[in-house]
Design an enzyme around this catalytic site. Structure first.
Site, PDB file in Angstrom:
ATOM      1  N   LYS A 175       0.841  -1.199   0.000  1.00  0.00           N
ATOM      2  CA  LYS A 175       0.000   0.000   0.000  1.00  0.00           C
ATOM      3  C   LYS A 175       0.874   1.246   0.000  1.00  0.00           C
ATOM      4  CE  LYS A 175      -2.241  -1.091   3.774  1.00  0.00           C
ATOM      5  NZ  LYS A 175      -1.673  -2.411   4.034  1.00  0.00           N
ATOM      6  N   CYS A 232     -12.361   1.230  16.304  1.00  0.00           N
ATOM      7  CA  CYS A 232     -11.155   0.397  16.191  1.00  0.00           C
ATOM      8  C   CYS A 232     -10.246   0.447  17.407  1.00  0.00           C
ATOM      9  CB  CYS A 232     -10.404   0.688  14.897  1.00  0.00           C
ATOM     10  SG  CYS A 232      -9.449   2.188  14.884  1.00  0.00           S
ATOM     11  N   MET A 233     -10.145   1.583  18.097  1.00  0.00           N
ATOM     12  CA  MET A 233      -9.176   1.647  19.180  1.00  0.00           C
ATOM     13  C   MET A 233      -9.778   1.936  20.544  1.00  0.00           C
ATOM     14  SD  MET A 233      -6.548   0.785  17.665  1.00  0.00           S
ATOM     15  CE  MET A 233      -5.643   0.806  19.187  1.00  0.00           C
ATOM     16  N   MET A 286      -7.528  -5.765  16.417  1.00  0.00           N
ATOM     17  CA  MET A 286      -8.983  -5.715  16.427  1.00  0.00           C
ATOM     18  C   MET A 286      -9.653  -6.929  17.056  1.00  0.00           C
ATOM     19  SD  MET A 286      -9.527  -2.844  15.602  1.00  0.00           S
ATOM     20  CE  MET A 286      -8.047  -1.875  15.537  1.00  0.00           C
ATOM     21  N   GLY A 332      -4.679   0.768  13.885  1.00  0.00           N
ATOM     22  CA  GLY A 332      -5.030   0.576  12.486  1.00  0.00           C
ATOM     23  C   GLY A 332      -4.922   1.822  11.643  1.00  0.00           C
ATOM     24  N   GLN A 333      -5.127   2.972  12.256  1.00  0.00           N
ATOM     25  CA  GLN A 333      -5.135   4.179  11.449  1.00  0.00           C
ATOM     26  C   GLN A 333      -3.876   5.010  11.703  1.00  0.00           C
ATOM     27  OE1 GLN A 333      -9.160   6.021  10.673  1.00  0.00           O
ATOM     28  NE2 GLN A 333      -9.546   5.128  12.664  1.00  0.00           N
TER      29      GLN A 333
HETATM   30  S1  SF4 Z   1       2.491   2.621   7.352  1.00  0.00           S
HETATM   31 FE1  SF4 Z   1       1.403   0.704   7.143  1.00  0.00          FE
HETATM   32  S2  SF4 Z   1       0.388   0.866   5.186  1.00  0.00           S
HETATM   33 FE2  SF4 Z   1       1.978   2.410   5.189  1.00  0.00          FE
HETATM   34  S3  SF4 Z   1       3.737   1.406   4.264  1.00  0.00           S
HETATM   35 FE3  SF4 Z   1       3.909   1.160   6.475  1.00  0.00          FE
HETATM   36  S4  SF4 Z   1       3.000  -0.816   6.868  1.00  0.00           S
HETATM   37 FE4  SF4 Z   1       2.315  -0.190   4.852  1.00  0.00          FE
END
Ligand code: SF4
Ligand code: SF4
Ligand code: SF4
Ligand code: SF4
Ligand code: SF4
Ligand code: SF4
Lengths: 220, 257, 768
Positions: C82, C171-172, C356, C393-394
């Protein structure tokens, strides 16, 4: 018109008999030689054949290009080759980068084949070999450069069998591991899902003709 | 008499094309093409394709044979080159091409009908020798049907050149003298009891029939020697001669005479 | 409009000047790049909470490349797939570039002035007619610190409502309440260095291999270097993480509560605990039990903590014998004992990591408490290489939602609205009357959208998040939003989403490096970046949008800044003393992030630990100084096992669990627009155990109809996929906006954290 038909009478026919025989003999010879030449050594590159395809030489002999296999494929994975395929014109093949074979458990493509070009009796879709995936450009593989890509690995329907991840230490960062996707040819069915999924512009992992198995007696 | 064969034949011809294209519209009654197809689940294969594939691969597939025998049986009954004029889409194309040709008044040359049989024999020999089902590669029938099935238009160029040759040089040369499928059926078609009948007492020798017949040589024996039937295996059973005959000298027989 | 635009110009001019003065030129030793005219700037990754640093290559006003930042300590130049495609997320074909206003069934282009006038009038009308609690802001852990801060200040300090929530509630929140109840201060003691330094890793409900990919590769590397390293993956689904773990322990959903108590039971029974540590640093407490699942509208819960002794705690544990828990969880008693011993092994440096699986749990707070219990019993906490670490997660769930405190009950830096001193302090910094900030929290996220459905909330504004795909029991909320009767939904986003579908006004937002920002990652690392490219069309940052509304509602005085970001930062910083200290803005401009507390320019690796945390005095060793109530000790909580809100039965015989895949992020708004990622993982599938499939006569790839009491969806079954569901379970990823799996999820939530459980509800599966 009566005149015309009498004109194409006996003499003309005789003449044509001679005139046709010689060209035909030539055609047989020429055709044989050129088709033999054309077929040689995959001169036009590797075509990924649908599941159950018999060995390429026999496949080309058997396939009558009816397209039933292509019509049977629910994903439209199978394309019928055009003139670029030489003597393979009209034969079915899979362009993995467009749509790979998703390995339907009931193998409708092979079941549809009337000619024996695809083996109808095929039962286990995971036991086929259409080809073998190969990482053709290690330099461009993101995982081999330490990134967490491995898309090919995770999308492989035979994950952990056909492709495994072999982690090794990343010398450069010192704290990360490089997760190398390694393909095992005895398990890879050549479905091309990895090739389709590879994130690079030019796929780094590509399904190729399976190399012949070379036997020896080391059992490890 | 108002009854004409040609509308029925045209209907069948177009119906076949539609059938071949039908999977594109999501229909499942027919799959495949004229080399091999599946109609309502029944496998049908072109016997000539079977011969080639078997000759080339030297592998015998029983189910393949069965599906080919079925088709052979049908055409054996219908006789002549019925396949050509009623089923084959190339025939349809060359029929139209022929109309253009006669309008232009070009391409009057014709070649011997026996060519197709030579071609047939040669193809089988080449298949055996090279292991390649030679005709399936070049087949304009395959190309046209695949074009319809998969919208693969590009190979139709080959058909276009064929049509051009037919229009400008040699009338219906492909079907008359070159197509091995035609050859195959002309061998097969001699024996059928279904034939074009000829009543010589009604014939005025106007010659209209030979003008419309794609293989006018087959009418020669009845017209010249008053044979009661067209017996040649090359007759395509198209019925055009019957349709055109002003005096109903031509008709259909369903048994030998 | 004119005015605010001028403000922007001024601000960006100021930013540029500041950058030139303070920021060293970044990146470019790369001769090729310099030649090609690419300018590089640093930024944190826009996606996950790992917080990888990237260098953003800009040419002719467009991002032409990104690359992992070799100088970033988190990732040292690496990224996951990503992050690799970050440069493409801004350039999807359907970027929103103009405000859109609903006219009947159509969205019609409008000017900013029109849109903002309409929005302001709707706010005013609702506030006048129904009071300030009829308007709400729903934000995100992807808000920059500034965006979150501005929204909180406007709503709590300006409009005077606590109706502000972030999607971090989904989520948190359980991690937060876990931290708050155990340590009285949010966020972990440990850092990512623990991934390199430890030798035992217990993963709980975390598919790190896919969801924290770059961090996972650190643990794996640790194991490559040190064969003693063990990775134990607890889960209800066999994942890529399980595949690489040394042990995969599958358990029946929800029984993690019992398992952790059983582990504590063994530790206590076999006297494997650290007596000294417990004496010095721990108190024991119990709270209410049978606390419900938040399924009813307006559900309210307040815990009633009661102290207990160690012996009483032992008594509490006595239920959780390994044999009993084996029956409950399916984990063999011997295995439980083995793992408890491993947890307590004095020679081992033990870490727990979770995401999660723990947090999205009807007892999310409890299960967070329980994992701390084990660390507190064994004293394996606040030491290098030995910590419990809650992963996020964010990208700024920590930095914005949790640190700025954009929850209904929160104020910045661990402060809460219920505390008059906290309100007073906030009012002072904000320069407002303390009475302005309401003392009562209003709605958590789920309740907020329930209130919208009921009509108690009339106007809701969502920024950088996609609730109408991500909420559980989605059907209710999607319908609720369009019930009319004065309801008005504003959605700010960069792309059309399932949420813009139900919006009355859509505002086009600037994203990521189209604006200046600060994110805070899961290891307390605060990372800053500058604006590098212009947003397309008329898109604007959410910060600008919020301030624009403030002005139109007469609260412009709350935002008197010239160089907004810097000045706002310095204001925000005043909240953060006493253990959550942040550095002056310049420090972040210069660094690749700093881990707070930053005192005298020095970041802190281990909180509460002498020698690391400047608030721990010499000789104290470890001090949980934030928990003043309990004299600087952490709390071990007696939290029982309680059943899930909805468990499989005859009609709905399967557990449904939802989650993510590596290629896509959350609702796929960004990753779905990167063609490479889309091709890599095009659409959602239903993972199922082959035996279950066989029983139902379902073949691989065949379509199935999955239904719960709340919704139905049709998906192809994947029996050979990357994740292998256990028997009786199915798993579906939630990124696919064409397959809204959340319609099936139950909106039950943890009564303490308010976080819904996306991991457990009952469904049936049929051939489609
Ligand atoms: S912050 Fe998360 S989504 Fe972005 S490159 Fe690093 S591991 Fe991948
Ligand atoms: S197995 Fe299925 S997907 Fe693969 S080619 Fe055959 S029909 Fe198509
Ligand atoms: S079904 Fe068989 S014969 Fe027909 S095109 Fe496919 S492989 Fe060839
Ligand atoms: S071709 Fe690729 S995806 Fe298919 S089995 Fe082989 S490695 Fe797996
Ligand atoms: S998807 Fe392509 S780039 Fe990624 S790991 Fe596989 S081969 Fe390498
Ligand atoms: S001769 Fe060949 S191409 Fe012509 S109609 Fe007959 S089968 Fe078709």
């Amino acid at each position: 018109m009566i005149q015309k038909s009498s004109h194409t009478g006996i003499t003309r026919r005789r003449f044509l008999k001679n005139g046709v025989l010689i060209p035909l003999a030539l055609a047989v010879a020429g055709g044989s030689i050129s088709t033999l030449f054309l077929r040689r050594a995959d001169a036009r590159g590797f075509y990924l054949r649908p599941p159950g395809a018999v060995e390429e030489r026999r496949f080309l002999a058997s396939c009558i290009k009816c397209g039933k296999c292509a019509q049977a494929c629910p994903y439209k994975s199978i394309k019928m080759a055009g003139g670029e395929a030489g003597i393979g014109i009209g034969t079915p093949h899979i362009v993995a980068r467009e749509v790979p074979c998703y390995l339907c458990p009931d193998i409708p493509c092979a079941k549809a084949c009337p000619s024996g070009a695809l083996d109808k009796k095929l039962e286990d879709i995971e036991k086929i070999t259409m080809g073998t995936a190969v990482i053709v450009d290690r330099e461009s593989c993101l995982s081999l450069r330490g990134l967490r890509c491995e898309v090919c690995y995770r999308q492989c329907p035979l994950i952990d069998k056909a492709i495994t991840l072999e982690p090794r230490h990343n010398q450069r960062t010192g704290v990360h591991s490089i997760m190398e996707p390694v393909i095992h040819r005895d398990k890879c069915v050549g479905c091309g899902i990895c090739e389709n999924a590879c994130v690079r512009d030019q796929p780094v992992i590509v399904v190729m003709k399976s190399p012949p198995v070379q036997k020896d007696y080391y059992e490890f | 008499m108002n009854f004409k064969w040609w509308p029925i034949r045209r209907f069948v011809q177009l119906g076949i094309v539609t059938l071949i294209a039908s999977p594109l519209f999501g229909l499942t009654i027919f799959h495949g093409n004229l080399s091999a197809g599946e109609l309502f689940g029944i496998n049908l294969s072109d016997p000539f394709a079977f011969l080639q594939a078997t000759a080339a691969s030297k592998v015998f597939i029983a189910s393949f044979l069965a599906s080919a025998v079925l088709v052979t049986g049908i055409y054996f009954m219908l006789g002549g080159r019925t396949f050509c004029s009623w089923v084959c889409p190339v025939y349809l194309l060359t029929e139209w091409a022929d109309r253009l040709r006669s309008r232009f008044g070009t391409g009057g040359r014709t070649f011997s009908l026996s060519g197709v049989r030579w071609s047939f024999s040669a193809t089988i020999i080449i298949c055996v020798l090279t292991g390649v089902p030679l005709f399936e590669i070049l087949s304009p029938i395959g190309i046209t049907t695949r074009a319809v099935m998969f919208k693969a238009w590009q190979p139709l160029l080959l058909i276009l050149s064929l049509v051009t040759i037919e229009i400008s040089i040699a009338r219906r040369v492909w079907c008359r003298s070159l197509c091995p499928v035609g050859g195959f059926y002309s061998f097969l078609g001699r024996i059928s009891p279904l034939r074009v009948a000829f009543a010589h007492h009604l014939c005025t020798q106007c010659g209209e029939c030979t003008k419309v017949c794609p293989v006018e040589e087959v009418l020669e024996p009845p017209l010249t020697t008053h044979k009661p039937q067209v017996t040649s295996g090359d007759c395509t059973r198209c019925g055009d001669c019957i349709d055109i005959c002003p005096t109903q000298a031509l008709g259909v027989d369903i048994w030998y005479k | 409009m004119e005015l605010s635009r001028r403000d922007f110009l001024k601000a960006s001019a100021a930013a540029a000047a500041f950058a030139a003065a303070g920021a060293p030129l970044l990146g470019s030793n790369n001769a090729d790049a310099a030649e090609a005219g690419i300018k590089w700037g640093k930024a944190p990754c826009r996606f996950c909470g790992t917080g990888c640093g990237v260098l953003v290559g800009v040419k002719d006003g467009k991002i032409v490349a990104t690359k992992g930042d070799p100088a970033a300590p988190v990732n040292r130049g690496l990224n996951c797939i990503k992050g690799y495609f970050l440069s493409k997320i801004l350039y999807g074909k359907d970027r929103l570039t103009k405000p859109l206003i609903r006219k009947g069934n159509k969205m019609v282009e409008a000017s900013w002035d029109e849109a903002m006038t309409l929005i302001a009038s709707k706010f005013k009308e609702a506030i006048e007619k129904h009071g300030p609690d009829s308007v709400a802001m729903y934000g995100s852990g992807q808000w920059t610190v500034f965006e979150g801060y501005a929204a909180s200040k406007l709503f709590k300090g300006g409009i005077g409502t606590n109706n502000i929530e972030p999607n971090a509630r989904l989520c948190m929140a359980s991690a937060v309440t876990g931290f708050m109840t155990t340590f009285a201060s949010d966020e972990p003691m440990g850092v990512y260095d623990d991934l390199d330094l430890g030798d035992t890793y217990f993963l709980w409900g975390a598919n790190m291999a896919e969801c924290h990919p770059v961090l996972f590769s650190r643990i794996i590397d640790n194991r490559l270097k040190n064969p003693a390293v063990k990775i134990i993956d607890f889960g209800t689904r066999r994942t890529r993480t399980s595949q690489m773990a040394d042990q995969y322990i599958k358990f029946t959903p929800q029984t993690d509560l019992a398992l952790l108590n059983a582990i504590a039971y063994v530790i206590v029974k076999e006297k494997l605990y650290d007596e000294q540590f417990i004496k010095k640093h721990v108190v024991f407490k119990k709270g209410k039990t049978n606390i419900g699942n938040g399924l009813e509208d307006k559900f309210k819960f307040t815990d009633d903590p009661k102290p207990m002794t160690f012996d009483e705690y032992k008594e509490f544990l006595s239920t959780y014998t390994p044999e009993y828990v084996e029956k409950l969880s399916g984990v063999p008693a011997a295995k439980i004992i083995e793992l408890a011993r491993l947890y307590a092994d004095k020679k081992r440096k033990v870490n727990s990591l979770w995401t999660m699986g723990f947090n999205q749990h009807t007892r999310g707070t409890w299960v967070n408490n329980l994992v701390y219990n084990v660390h507190l019993l064994t004293g394996k906490i606040c030491r290098p290489g030995e910590n419990p670490l809650s992963l996020t997660g964010q990208p700024s769930a920590c930095g914005t939602a949790r640190e700025v405190g954009t929850f209904t009950h929160r104020l910045p830096a661990d402060m809460v609205v219920t505390n008059p001193d906290h309100r007073a302090m906030a009012a002072k910094i904000w320069g407002i009357d303390p009475k302005k900030i309401p003392e009562k929290p209003t709605y958590n996220a789920v309740e907020m959208f329930r209130a919208l459905d009921r009509g108690d909330i009339k106007v809701v504004w969502t920024q950088v998040t996609n609730p109408f795909q991500s909420l559980p029991n989605l059907n209710r909320f999607r319908k609720g939003a369009r019930k009319g009767d004065g309801r008005f939904v504003i959605v700010s986003d960069m792309y059309p989403t399932k949420s813009t579908e139900v919006a009355d006004v859509i505002l086009p937002s600037a994203s990521w490096v189209e604006k200046e920002g600060v994110f805070g990652n899961a290891e307390r690392r605060t990372q800053q970046w500058f604006k590098m490219v212009e947003a397309p069309g008329e898109a604007r940052s959410d910060l600008a949008q919020t301030i624009e509304l403030a002005k139109r509602l007469g609260h412009g005085n709350l935002f008197p800044y010239k160089y907004i970001e810097k000045e706002m930062w310095e204001e925000y910083r005043q909240f953060t003393g006493g253990g959550k200290d942040l550095a002056p803005y310049e420090a972040y401009v210069k660094s690749r992030g700093l881990r707070w507390p930053v005192v005298n320019g020095k970041e802190t690796l281990y909180r509460y630990a002498e020698g690391y945390d400047p608030y721990v005095k010499a000789g104290e060793g470890i001090k949980f100084y934030k928990n003043k109530k309990d004299d600087g000790r952490a709390v071990i909580w007696a939290r029982p096992y309680e059943a899930a809100a909805e468990a499989p039965d005859k009609t709905y015989p399967f557990w449904l669990c939802t989650g993510r895949v590596l290629e896509h992020w959350h609702t796929g708004t960004m990753t779905g627009r990167v063609p490479e990622l889309k091709r890599a993982y095009p659409s959602a599938v239903c993972e199922m155990h082959p035996d279950d499939a066989k029983k139902l006569g379902i073949k691989n790839l065949q379509k199935v109809k999955i239904s719960s009491r709340r919704g139905t969806i049709t998906l192809p079954v994947d029996l050979n996929g990357r994740g292998k569901a256990e028997k009786g379970n199915i798993f579906v990823a939630f990124f696919d906006e064409t397959k809204l799996i959340n319609e099936l999820c139950i909106d039950a939530y943890c009564p303490i954290s308010g976080e819904p459980d996306y991991k457990k509800c009952a469904v049936k599966v049929e051939k489609a």
